[in-house]
Design a protein around this motif. Structure first.
Motif, PDB file in Angstrom:
ATOM      1  N   THR A 216       0.830  -1.204   0.000  1.00  0.00           N
ATOM      2  CA  THR A 216       0.000   0.000   0.000  1.00  0.00           C
ATOM      3  C   THR A 216       0.865   1.255   0.000  1.00  0.00           C
ATOM      4  N   THR A 349      -0.591   9.430   0.534  1.00  0.00           N
ATOM      5  CA  THR A 349      -0.404   8.146  -0.149  1.00  0.00           C
ATOM      6  C   THR A 349      -1.568   7.212   0.140  1.00  0.00           C
ATOM      7  N   ARG A 352      -4.663   8.316  -1.858  1.00  0.00           N
ATOM      8  CA  ARG A 352      -4.525   7.984  -3.278  1.00  0.00           C
ATOM      9  C   ARG A 352      -4.673   6.490  -3.534  1.00  0.00           C
ATOM     10  N   GLU A 353      -4.061   5.665  -2.672  1.00  0.00           N
ATOM     11  CA  GLU A 353      -4.140   4.221  -2.856  1.00  0.00           C
ATOM     12  C   GLU A 353      -5.561   3.705  -2.646  1.00  0.00           C
ATOM     13  N   GLN A 387      -0.131  -1.930 -11.063  1.00  0.00           N
ATOM     14  CA  GLN A 387       0.236  -1.844  -9.653  1.00  0.00           C
ATOM     15  C   GLN A 387       1.533  -2.601  -9.382  1.00  0.00           C
ATOM     16  N   ASN A 391       5.053  -0.898  -8.033  1.00  0.00           N
ATOM     17  CA  ASN A 391       5.688  -1.408  -6.815  1.00  0.00           C
ATOM     18  C   ASN A 391       7.117  -1.865  -7.089  1.00  0.00           C
ATOM     19  N   ASN A 486      -3.935  10.753 -11.732  1.00  0.00           N
ATOM     20  CA  ASN A 486      -3.874   9.371 -11.259  1.00  0.00           C
ATOM     21  C   ASN A 486      -4.578   8.484 -12.279  1.00  0.00           C
ATOM     22  N   CYS A 510       0.953   8.770 -10.959  1.00  0.00           N
ATOM     23  CA  CYS A 510       0.383   8.953  -9.614  1.00  0.00           C
ATOM     24  C   CYS A 510       0.804  10.324  -9.107  1.00  0.00           C
TER      25      CYS A 510
END
Length: 625
Positions: A216, A349, A352-353, A387, A391, A486, A510
């Motif tokens: 996350t 963060t 947004r996530e 995603q 990451n 985003n 993002c």
């Protein structure tokens, strides 16, 4: 010719000798200025005999045993049974932990326990003697978190842009759970409150699962693991859960060292729909490893209150002590302002996530929003692939302890750093030798301008050398929140030359108030077609590259004001607002994991990243630095 060769070798050896002499002088000066990590005072180097060393070891062992007995006595009897006197003038007294036990006032507990490396490698984790103290520490930390989150003046003083913790008032009002701050460390305390699109129970589970927490907050947490579960909490909930967690916190730049912390994480439900999760370092319990004092967390965490319509009100408190001596001067203002690791970044963060997660789980998607993606399952698979790409990018950019960056020759400010690794038996990456390169630089341009330029596919040919000047078209677009920045896009690069084939690029952008990311990776056309049909994205091989964009400091530091948005020029006496940009590439240099890295490959990636930086500067009209 032989004489000329010998003269050249002699000249080179003299230069190396001068370099070694300069390094020797610098090391001697560093030793003169060395400070004790425990007390912050001057360190006495090379002045201890073997007999004195042995006596200090025996004193430490005796004091350790004395302190443990005193601690247990204070816990059960409410008073110490031995006076805690120092042993010898040179004995290093462990940091005190003032624990308010509620039985006759506060009692200073001095404990010496194993270091982080000892605990992480020792079977069984915390010892039986340590666990009662750890539980007590977690409860005191929870009380401090709740009090700090609700306190106002004089503890918190409002500033032009945030709140400032009054440290004198803090040390007076709260028990010294972690002792006095060492002189070598700086203090950072921030607090932020906002609404998040998630319910309290789900957020509590997210924070109490180290892997989900790391994914996350992948732009902040580079590594995380649960070392020991001391309590699982009430059945089916996180209420009362207590864990020992290791984490490495990062800024997406090789110029900022990561912060390694080992802390307790304690979750408690307070009434209906109110949760609190507190983190507190265990460093106050161990003094044998001086490297632990590079960073430690005073009681920090999240307070969550359920609201209507699936939202919750979240207050984030971050209170850390850290050593900034290894932070590059370009990032000093950004780090020391609390913007790099502070509460605002954690909350932004999370918001947004959670918006992105809502987009991932959405089922009522209109055909117009799907575009070329044939189904909602295809949309979901594409979001999962993006995603994973982001990451992976975040995990490979920072100055993590597991990364070995090599600096290539450069101008100093914009040195290119490279790193190699082997990719074997990883279905999500190409097989072979991967070369990573990264550089960070300052641009005299506001962050939102840099972000808008880099994410715009119509302007991609101005900086992307690998697109060969081809026309870039957006084939699919998936919004991941209310902010248009985003989103996830599938781009097609139409080659100008018929000898070059068309290329597909998956891109995710993002942005929030704390910073922005633009991450992309070339993708195989057949594999991408399978993903868009709803196939499993796990086995799509990706090597992400991209950009991390941060403000160069707080608004008052960089001369920013509302005038920047109204078009009125700021005062010429203040420094111009700018951005901190990190550029990172990953390239597969060989399909054979056992292959040797060639100098040509390093030169190629160095040239690629340098040319990209120059193109960005030219496009943003900031060639001169």
């Amino acid at each position: 010719m032989k004489a000329q060769q010998e003269r050249a070798e002699n000249s080179m050896l003299r230069a190396q000798n001068e370099k070694l002499r300069a390094e020797n002088i610098a090391m001697r000066e560093a030793l003169k200025n060395a400070s004790c990590p425990n007390c912050g005072g001057p360190a006495a180097l090379g002045e201890m005999s073997l007999e004195e060393q042995q006596l200090r070891i025996e004193n430490s062992q005796l004091r350790d045993e004395l302190d443990r007995v005193s601690t247990l006595a204070a816990k059960h009897l409410g008073r110490p049974i031995f006076p805690l006197t120092s042993v010898g003038p040179h004995h290093q007294t462990p940091r005190s932990t003032s624990l308010d036990l509620g039985v006759g006032g506060s009692f200073a507990v001095h404990t010496v326990s194993p270091s982080v490396s000892d605990i992480t490698t020792r079977l069984g984790g915390l010892s039986d003697e340590e666990k009662p103290l750890v539980v007590e520490l977690a409860m005191l930390a929870m009380e401090e978190l709740l009090a700090l989150a609700q306190a106002a003046k004089p503890l918190w003083t409002p500033d032009a842009h945030n709140e400032i913790l009054n440290h004198d008032e803090y040390m007076r009002k709260f028990p010294r759970v972690m002792g006095v701050r060492p002189l070598s460390l700086k203090t950072e305390a921030t607090r932020e409150t906002g609404l998040v699109m998630i319910n309290g129970v789900s957020l509590a589970h997210t924070l109490m699962d180290a892997e989900i927490w790391m994914n996350t907050f992948s732009c902040i947490v580079s590594r995380a693991s649960t070392l020991e579960i001391l309590s699982t909490g009430a059945a089916g909930t996180c209420d009362g859960a207590l864990q020992l967690v290791y984490a490495e916190l990062q800024v997406l730049s090789p110029l900022v060292p990561t912060r390694e912390v080992m802390f307790l994480r304690y979750c408690k439900q307070h009434g209906d729909g109110v949760w609190a999760i507190v983190d507190v370092s265990l460093d106050s319990f161990r003094d044998k490893n001086p490297s632990l004092l590079r960073c430690r967390r005073r009681p920090s965490g999240f307070i969550i209150q359920d609201m209507a319509n699936g939202f919750c009100k979240v207050t984030v408190l971050e209170h850390m002590e850290y050593d900034d001596r290894q932070v590059h001067r370009m990032y000093k203002a950004f780090v020391n302002s609390g913007m790099a690791f502070g509460a605002q970044r954690w909350l932004a963060t999370l918001q947004r996530e959670c918006e992105g997660m809502a987009s991932l789980l959405a089922n009522n998607i209109s055909p117009r929003d799907l575009g070329v993606i044939p189904s909602a399952n295809g949309r979901r698979s594409m979001l999962k692939l993006a995603q994973r790409m982001t990451n992976n990018f975040c995990a490979g950019v920072s100055a993590s302890t597991i990364h070995t960056w090599t600096t290539l020759s450069g101008t100093g400010e914009e040195d290119v750093r490279v790193m190699t690794r082997k990719s074997v038996d990883n279905p999500g990456e190409p097989h072979g030798i991967v070369l990573s390169a990264a550089t960070s630089l300052w641009l005299p341009v506001l962050p939102h301008r840099v972000f808008d330029f880099l994410r715009d596919e119509r302007l991609r040919s101005e900086w992307d050398i690998l697109s060969n000047g081809g026309l870039v078209q957006e084939m699919a677009h998936i919004a991941k929140g209310q902010d248009p920045g985003n989103s996830v896009s599938l781009l097609r690069v139409n080659a100008l030359n018929s000898s070059h084939s068309n290329m597909l690029i998956l891109q995710e952008s993002c942005t929030d108030v704390s910073g922005s990311l633009v991450v992309y990776a070339p993708v195989d056309i057949p594999a991408m077609n399978l993903v868009m049909q709803g196939g499993d994205p796990t086995y799509v091989a990706l090597l992400p590259s991209g950009f991390a964009i941060f403000p160069d400091g707080p608004p008052h530091h960089a001369g920013r004001s509302e005038n920047d948005e109204t078009g009125v020029a700021p005062d010429s006496s203040t420094p111009k607002a700018g951005s901190l940009l990190t550029v990172a590439f990953q390239i597969l240099v060989s399909n054979t994991p056992s292959a040797k890295l060639s100098l040509e490959s390093v030169a190629t990636v160095n040239n690629l990243i340098s040319c990209t930086v120059q193109r960005i500067k030219a496009a943003l009209q900031c060639e001169t630095t």
